[in-house]
Design an enzyme around this catalytic site. Structure first.
Site, PDB file in Angstrom:
ATOM      1  N   GLU A   1     -10.334   3.997   3.575  1.00  0.00           N
ATOM      2  CA  GLU A   1      -9.388   4.679   2.703  1.00  0.00           C
ATOM      3  C   GLU A   1      -9.790   4.350   1.271  1.00  0.00           C
ATOM      4  OE1 GLU A   1      -5.346   3.816   3.727  1.00  0.00           O
ATOM      5  OE2 GLU A   1      -5.445   5.008   5.569  1.00  0.00           O
TER       6      GLU A   1
ATOM      7  N   ARG B   1       0.528  16.994  12.915  1.00  0.00           N
ATOM      8  CA  ARG B   1       1.727  17.811  13.171  1.00  0.00           C
ATOM      9  C   ARG B   1       1.412  19.272  12.863  1.00  0.00           C
ATOM     10  NH1 ARG B   1       3.259  13.611  10.059  1.00  0.00           N
ATOM     11  NH2 ARG B   1       3.537  14.954   8.228  1.00  0.00           N
TER      12      ARG B   1
ATOM     13  N   GLN C   1      -3.585   2.101  15.079  1.00  0.00           N
ATOM     14  CA  GLN C   1      -2.420   2.487  14.280  1.00  0.00           C
ATOM     15  C   GLN C   1      -1.605   3.585  14.974  1.00  0.00           C
ATOM     16  OE1 GLN C   1      -3.363   3.648  10.265  1.00  0.00           O
ATOM     17  NE2 GLN C   1      -1.270   4.262   9.790  1.00  0.00           N
TER      18      GLN C   1
ATOM     19  N   ASP D   1      -8.955   0.280   1.842  1.00  0.00           N
ATOM     20  CA  ASP D   1      -7.986  -0.211   2.814  1.00  0.00           C
ATOM     21  C   ASP D   1      -8.414   0.271   4.200  1.00  0.00           C
ATOM     22  OD1 ASP D   1      -5.754  -1.734   3.396  1.00  0.00           O
ATOM     23  OD2 ASP D   1      -4.405  -0.038   3.339  1.00  0.00           O
TER      24      ASP D   1
ATOM     25  N   ASP E   1       0.844  -1.195   0.000  1.00  0.00           N
ATOM     26  CA  ASP E   1       0.000   0.000   0.000  1.00  0.00           C
ATOM     27  C   ASP E   1       0.878   1.242   0.000  1.00  0.00           C
ATOM     28  OD1 ASP E   1      -2.574   1.241   0.074  1.00  0.00           O
ATOM     29  OD2 ASP E   1      -2.206   1.787   2.147  1.00  0.00           O
TER      30      ASP E   1
ATOM     31  N   GLU F   1      -9.931  12.681   7.335  1.00  0.00           N
ATOM     32  CA  GLU F   1      -9.878  14.014   6.729  1.00  0.00           C
ATOM     33  C   GLU F   1     -11.252  14.673   6.687  1.00  0.00           C
ATOM     34  OE1 GLU F   1      -7.143  13.860   3.019  1.00  0.00           O
ATOM     35  OE2 GLU F   1      -7.847  11.817   3.400  1.00  0.00           O
TER      36      GLU F   1
ATOM     37  N   HIS G   1      -3.911  14.294   0.496  1.00  0.00           N
ATOM     38  CA  HIS G   1      -4.123  13.443   1.669  1.00  0.00           C
ATOM     39  C   HIS G   1      -2.965  13.575   2.642  1.00  0.00           C
ATOM     40  CE1 HIS G   1      -5.119   9.996   4.143  1.00  0.00           C
ATOM     41  NE2 HIS G   1      -3.965   9.432   3.860  1.00  0.00           N
TER      42      HIS G   1
ATOM     43  N   ARG H   1      -7.692   3.756  13.145  1.00  0.00           N
ATOM     44  CA  ARG H   1      -6.798   4.885  13.395  1.00  0.00           C
ATOM     45  C   ARG H   1      -6.221   4.882  14.810  1.00  0.00           C
ATOM     46  NH1 ARG H   1      -5.584   6.550   8.316  1.00  0.00           N
ATOM     47  NH2 ARG H   1      -7.463   6.968   7.103  1.00  0.00           N
TER      48      ARG H   1
ATOM     49  N   THR I   1      -4.666   6.463  -0.067  1.00  0.00           N
ATOM     50  CA  THR I   1      -5.912   7.223  -0.035  1.00  0.00           C
ATOM     51  C   THR I   1      -5.938   8.298  -1.115  1.00  0.00           C
ATOM     52  OG1 THR I   1      -6.045   6.877   2.339  1.00  0.00           O
ATOM     53  CG2 THR I   1      -7.444   8.602   1.419  1.00  0.00           C
TER      54      THR I   1
ATOM     55  N   THR J   1      -8.756  -5.636   3.773  1.00  0.00           N
ATOM     56  CA  THR J   1      -8.650  -4.757   2.609  1.00  0.00           C
ATOM     57  C   THR J   1      -9.658  -5.265   1.596  1.00  0.00           C
ATOM     58  OG1 THR J   1      -6.287  -4.337   2.969  1.00  0.00           O
ATOM     59  CG2 THR J   1      -7.155  -3.921   0.755  1.00  0.00           C
TER      60      THR J   1
ATOM     61  N   LYS K   1      -3.989  -1.926  10.221  1.00  0.00           N
ATOM     62  CA  LYS K   1      -4.285  -1.967   8.788  1.00  0.00           C
ATOM     63  C   LYS K   1      -4.479  -3.385   8.248  1.00  0.00           C
ATOM     64  CE  LYS K   1      -3.852   1.056   6.275  1.00  0.00           C
ATOM     65  NZ  LYS K   1      -4.848   1.981   5.707  1.00  0.00           N
TER      66      LYS K   1
ATOM     67  N   GLU L   1      -9.222   3.968  -2.329  1.00  0.00           N
ATOM     68  CA  GLU L   1      -8.012   3.779  -3.102  1.00  0.00           C
ATOM     69  C   GLU L   1      -8.315   3.092  -4.429  1.00  0.00           C
ATOM     70  OE1 GLU L   1      -4.630   2.188  -1.122  1.00  0.00           O
ATOM     71  OE2 GLU L   1      -5.276   2.832   0.882  1.00  0.00           O
TER      72      GLU L   1
END
Length: 405
Positions: free
Chosen positions: A191, A133, A232, A225, A117, A354, A124, A229, A340, A249, A245, A193
């Site tokens: 996600e 951050r 992770q 996927d 992946d 998001e 994204h 969160r 993503t 999938t 993750k 994808e």
């Protein structure tokens, strides 16, 4: 309606012809099928009935034999099937070999070898950087514009559309928790994808150059996927995604061959940093390997996002080149996800992380607000691409329902 009489404008007309694997009603036998409108043609039986030399490739329980046959054969088989479904002379022979989609069971269309992946959408990546951050001068990590970031996933939990997704459990540690706790994920996400399916393997120690993309990759499909969160966030330092993750999938039951998407090919977005030679796709002899795919994300039938695949910074060809540049070999059935898909606008974000800004701005749905997924929620990805003469090329949907663990 007879299977040959596909309505004008149907995105699964004879210009498309994606491949899948199905079982007829009342049978467990798996057979390669080709979709035409709302029907599936038993490709192996059709090849036998018409005396095709491709019978040995199509009379199989998976697509893997066809995948391994190579680009020239892929083209030959596609031309043959196109002729079968468009030539009136074949109608009487082939009509009994069609099944309505409502009367078949669809299966994972190929045996997945390895799963990788990527993280290829700049929009994204910037959104995620701003969420986690916010104090950083640049929301992208220093390596992001220089290489396609990726990780190895778990091929054994790749499942076909329609398979329930069991809410995963694991360790998590919230800001107020003195120590980790164990339990079901409370920040289960999607996600949106695109997955690319490798057909022709490569030799270990021999990288695949950018120009080899279409010699090795058979086709693509939609891919979700799923991501826990909270699991992770606690586990990923320093080695990256693992249990958050690897639990599921989801992929579409239909693989769209690259040849069906010739009119959807586009150039990648403008590069802002010089690329090393093995990733540099600016040369005039390198074919465009971006794709104009229009994706829709729906939760419980309500559309919540429309991510545009054409905005992806890193292309599938660059991802394949990077994946093998160290000498890693390809195997028939390898699957790699784009990462993503998100665009520059809020409505174009391909994850709930998001769309809800990490749960702080919940979505308003007819059945209530959502920060992250609840048990019983059904997530469906659908997409189309522009084809010749204004036609649309449909991609098979990928859907999954969240169930309690």
């Amino acid at each position: 309606m007879p299977p040959f009489d596909v309505p004008e404008g149907d995105p699964f007309g004879p210009h498309n012809l994606p491949y899948g694997v199905f079982s007829p009603s009342g049978s467990t036998e798996r057979r390669v099928g080709v979709r035409l409108g709302d029907h599936v043609l038993d490709a192996g039986a059709a090849a036998a009935a018409l005396g095709s030399p491709h019978q040995s490739l199509l009379a199989r329980p998976t697509l893997n034999t066809l995948l391994a046959a190579g680009r020239a054969t892929w083209s030959e088989v596609r031309r043959a099937i196109t002729a079968w479904v468009t030539d009136p002379a074949h109608r009487a022979t082939l009509e009994p070999l069609f099944r309505p989609l409502s009367e078949v069971t669809l299966h994972l269309p190929f045996e997945v070898a390895d799963y990788v992946d990527f993280y290829a959408s700049e929009h994204h990546a910037r959104n995620v950087g701003q969420i986690f951050r916010p104090e950083a001068a640049d929301s992208l990590t220093p390596n992001w514009k220089h290489l396609p970031i990726g990780y190895h996933g778990r091929s054994g939990t790749v499942v076909v559309s329609g398979t329930d997704v069991v809410r995963p459990s694991g360790q998590r540690k919230g800001p107020g928790d003195p120590t980790p706790v164990f339990g079901p994920s409370i920040r289960l996400d999607i996600e949106a994808e695109v997955g690319f399916v490798v057909g022709v393997p490569s030799e270990m120690g021999r990288p695949v150059a950018l120009g080899g993309f279409r010699d090795h990759v058979f086709g693509l499909c939609l891919l979700n996927d799923w991501s826990a969160r909270d699991i992770q966030a606690w586990e990923y330092v320093p080695l990256g995604p693992f249990l958050g993750k690897s639990f599921a999938t989801s992929v579409s039951a239909w693989i769209t061959p690259l040849e069906a998407l010739e009119h959807a090919r586009v150039a990648a977005p403008e590069r802002t940093h010089p690329l090393l030679p093995y990733l540099d796709d600016s040369a005039p002899d390198i074919e465009p390997s971006g794709y104009d795919l229009r994706i829709t994300v729906a939760i419980n039938g309500q559309a919540v996002a429309e991510p545009p695949f054409s905005t992806m910074y890193w292309t599938a060809a660059q991802q394949l080149a990077h994946m093998t540049v160290n000498g890693a070999s390809l195997r028939t059935g390898d699957l790699y996800g784009s990462g993503t898909v998100s665009g520059p606008e809020e409505r174009q974000r391909g994850s709930l992380l998001e769309l809800t800004w990490n749960g702080s701005e919940p979505l308003e749905l007819p059945d209530g607000k959502r920060g992250f997924l609840e048990d019983g929620d059904v997530v469906t990805l659908s997409a189309w691409a522009p084809g010749a003469d204004g036609r649309r090329v449909g991609l098979g949907k990928v859907s999954g329902r969240v169930v309690a663990g």
